[in-house]
Design an enzyme around this catalytic site. Structure first.
Site, PDB file in Angstrom:
ATOM      1  N   HIS A   5      -1.923   3.632 -12.505  1.00 39.06           N
ATOM      2  CA  HIS A   5      -1.323   2.640 -13.411  1.00 39.06           C
ATOM      3  C   HIS A   5       0.069   3.111 -13.807  1.00 39.06           C
ATOM      4  O   HIS A   5       0.248   4.274 -14.180  1.00 39.06           O
ATOM      5  CB  HIS A   5      -2.205   2.458 -14.647  1.00 39.06           C
ATOM      6  CG  HIS A   5      -1.720   1.348 -15.525  1.00 39.06           C
ATOM      7  ND1 HIS A   5      -1.881   0.023 -15.183  1.00 39.06           N
ATOM      8  CD2 HIS A   5      -1.038   1.364 -16.692  1.00 39.06           C
ATOM      9  CE1 HIS A   5      -1.325  -0.725 -16.129  1.00 39.06           C
ATOM     10  NE2 HIS A   5      -0.811   0.063 -17.050  1.00 39.06           N
ATOM     11  N   GLY A  39       0.797  -1.221   0.000  1.00 39.42           N
ATOM     12  CA  GLY A  39       0.000   0.000   0.000  1.00 39.42           C
ATOM     13  C   GLY A  39       0.828   1.269   0.000  1.00 39.42           C
ATOM     14  O   GLY A  39       0.589   2.179   0.783  1.00 39.42           O
ATOM     15  N   ILE A  43     -12.452  -5.239  -9.682  1.00 39.97           N
ATOM     16  CA  ILE A  43     -13.587  -4.551  -9.060  1.00 39.97           C
ATOM     17  C   ILE A  43     -14.846  -4.954  -9.829  1.00 39.97           C
ATOM     18  O   ILE A  43     -14.936  -4.746 -11.037  1.00 39.97           O
ATOM     19  CB  ILE A  43     -13.388  -3.014  -9.107  1.00 39.97           C
ATOM     20  CG1 ILE A  43     -12.078  -2.613  -8.405  1.00 39.97           C
ATOM     21  CG2 ILE A  43     -14.577  -2.290  -8.507  1.00 39.97           C
ATOM     22  CD1 ILE A  43     -12.024  -2.917  -6.934  1.00 39.97           C
TER      23      ILE A  43
END
Length: 193
Positions: free
Chosen positions: A109, A13, A93
């Site tokens: 990205h 993260g 998702i």
């Protein structure tokens, strides 16, 4: 009004860390209210804990036979998230989440989109290897909304860099990571304005 951000991450993260630092440095008028991962061993859990941010592990192993996306969507709704940021979230998702948070889910990205460097299997190092192999003159970062097709959501912003003649996959990856931190903050400044 402080905007609430939810984080979906599968590993460390680093994008979460970038946003949290910008919030603490008063660059962003926002608050990360929840971190959700699908990986029991994700480094992001330690990071969330160090900032006292509630975190949850939601995956098939923990909730067999349950609708994982529905569970995630309910949690994000419960925490009143205005935006969802994907910080290396390695799960597609699905529609429940997309419908609940239309134009609120943001991804980063490590290449310029739209291009051949997006889509299934194009993430992290794989992107940089392909860019170098194809002899590209430039690469960059794209911050975009998420839709039902990998890396095809509306673009919020792009940042690019020139690729040097002696560029390696490692050097490009490091330069893109630095650029990504800048791009994430600029994108959120734009969204929160």
């Amino acid at each position: 009004m402080i905007k609430k951000i939810g984080i979906l991450a599968s590993y460390n993260g680093s994008g979460f860390e970038t946003i949290q630092k910008a919030i603490l440095d008063k660059k962003l008028n926002a608050k990360i209210v929840v971190v959700i991962t699908n990986n029991t061993n994700a480094g992001v859990l330690e990071r969330a804990e160090s900032y006292n941010i509630p975190y949850f592990i939601i995956n098939e192993k923990r909730y067999p036979g349950q609708d994982i996306d529905d569970k995630i969507a309910r949690l994000l709704t419960e925490f009143g998230c205005d935006y969802i940021f994907l910080s290396g979230f390695m799960k597609k998702i699905e529609s429940k989440l997309l419908n609940a948070f239309s134009n609120k889910i943001i991804n980063t990205h490590p290449a310029l989109l739209p291009s051949i460097y997006g889509g299934v299997g194009m993430y992290g190092r794989f992107v940089h290897e392909a860019v170098i192999k194809n002899g590209e003159k430039k690469s960059g970062v794209t911050i975009h909304y998420v839709n039902e097709v990998y890396d095809e959501g509306e673009i919020i912003l792009t940042k690019e860099l020139e690729i040097s003649q002696n560029e390696t996959v490692d050097s490009l990856e490091n330069r893109i990571k630095e650029l990504e931190s800048i791009a994430i903050i600029e994108a959120f400044e734009k969204l929160l304005a």
